[in-house]
Design an enzyme around this catalytic site. Sequence first.
Site, PDB file in Angstrom:
ATOM      1  CD  GLU A   1      -2.730   1.111   2.578  1.00  0.00           C
ATOM      2  OE1 GLU A   1      -3.861   1.607   2.531  1.00  0.00           O
ATOM      3  OE2 GLU A   1      -2.259   0.583   3.617  1.00  0.00           O
TER       4      GLU A   1
ATOM      5  CE  LYS B   1      -7.538   0.834   3.480  1.00  0.00           C
ATOM      6  NZ  LYS B   1      -6.370   1.569   4.020  1.00  0.00           N
TER       7      LYS B   1
ATOM      8  CB  CYS C   1      -4.183  -1.677   4.588  1.00  0.00           C
ATOM      9  SG  CYS C   1      -3.252  -1.257   6.088  1.00  0.00           S
TER      10      CYS C   1
END
Length: 271
Positions: free
Chosen positions: A42, A114, A155
């Site tokens: 990321e 995301k 993440c």
Amino acid sequence: MDAQLAVIQMVSTESLAENLEEAAKLIQEAASQGADLVLLPENFAFMGRHETDKLALMEADGEGIIQSWLAAQAHQHGCWLVGGSIPLAAPDGRCFATCLVFDAQGLRRARYDKIHLFDVDLADGEMYRESRSIAPGKTPVQVETPWGMMGLSICYDLRFPELYRRYAGAEILVVPSAFTRQTGSAHWESLLRARAIENQAYVLAADQGGVHQNGRQTFGGSMIIDPWGQVLARREQGPGWVMAGMDREFLQRCRKQLPVLQHRQPAYQAI
């Protein structure tokens, strides 16, 4: 068909040029050792001093320096390349944290934005508000590769197992990340191994791993985990990469011997 899987760990800075140079070196090293699929972390291209700094670098979908660089790297090295996360423009002035997948010819195969944003206050006084600069994605995305289906996440998504259940049956799950030192030391490996075990899939996790220019410390511990939950390769701290082989016969044997995906009850199929 089996594959050599590689994850790259970085300590990204606020210099786009320096980050791309470092990432290119690490991709070249992994590819020269036979990597077929390479995962970047990321924010590999940029980690500014402030969360909103990335807005100055955000690109329109389908054009821009970072997107062109990713396509060129994949084509140059003849490997599938998963581009961690980059900032792509959102309609409201924020950006999406976007993971792009390119095949060995440099063609874009998938885009994932995301979904879960890291808006938290940690016990040591650290505060994060990703929603100030990032707009949330809405849709889980998986992509067909030569080695099976691959489910995409970024993440903080790692803490939401219902997302990965949408990928049930996928052979590979990727988790490019920038986990904090505090949360990583407590939960990183446990969460990754759980996602591998419950979905009986290979998990590739590429993390940021070191002290950044704004003083933030990321955890590192980038790793590759097999469908039985075994850690096949790991890098603790600092820039670098690790690689491990994907054994599809072993994956199918795990699923046959312990058919948990088949044993799910109808009441939970929507999860």
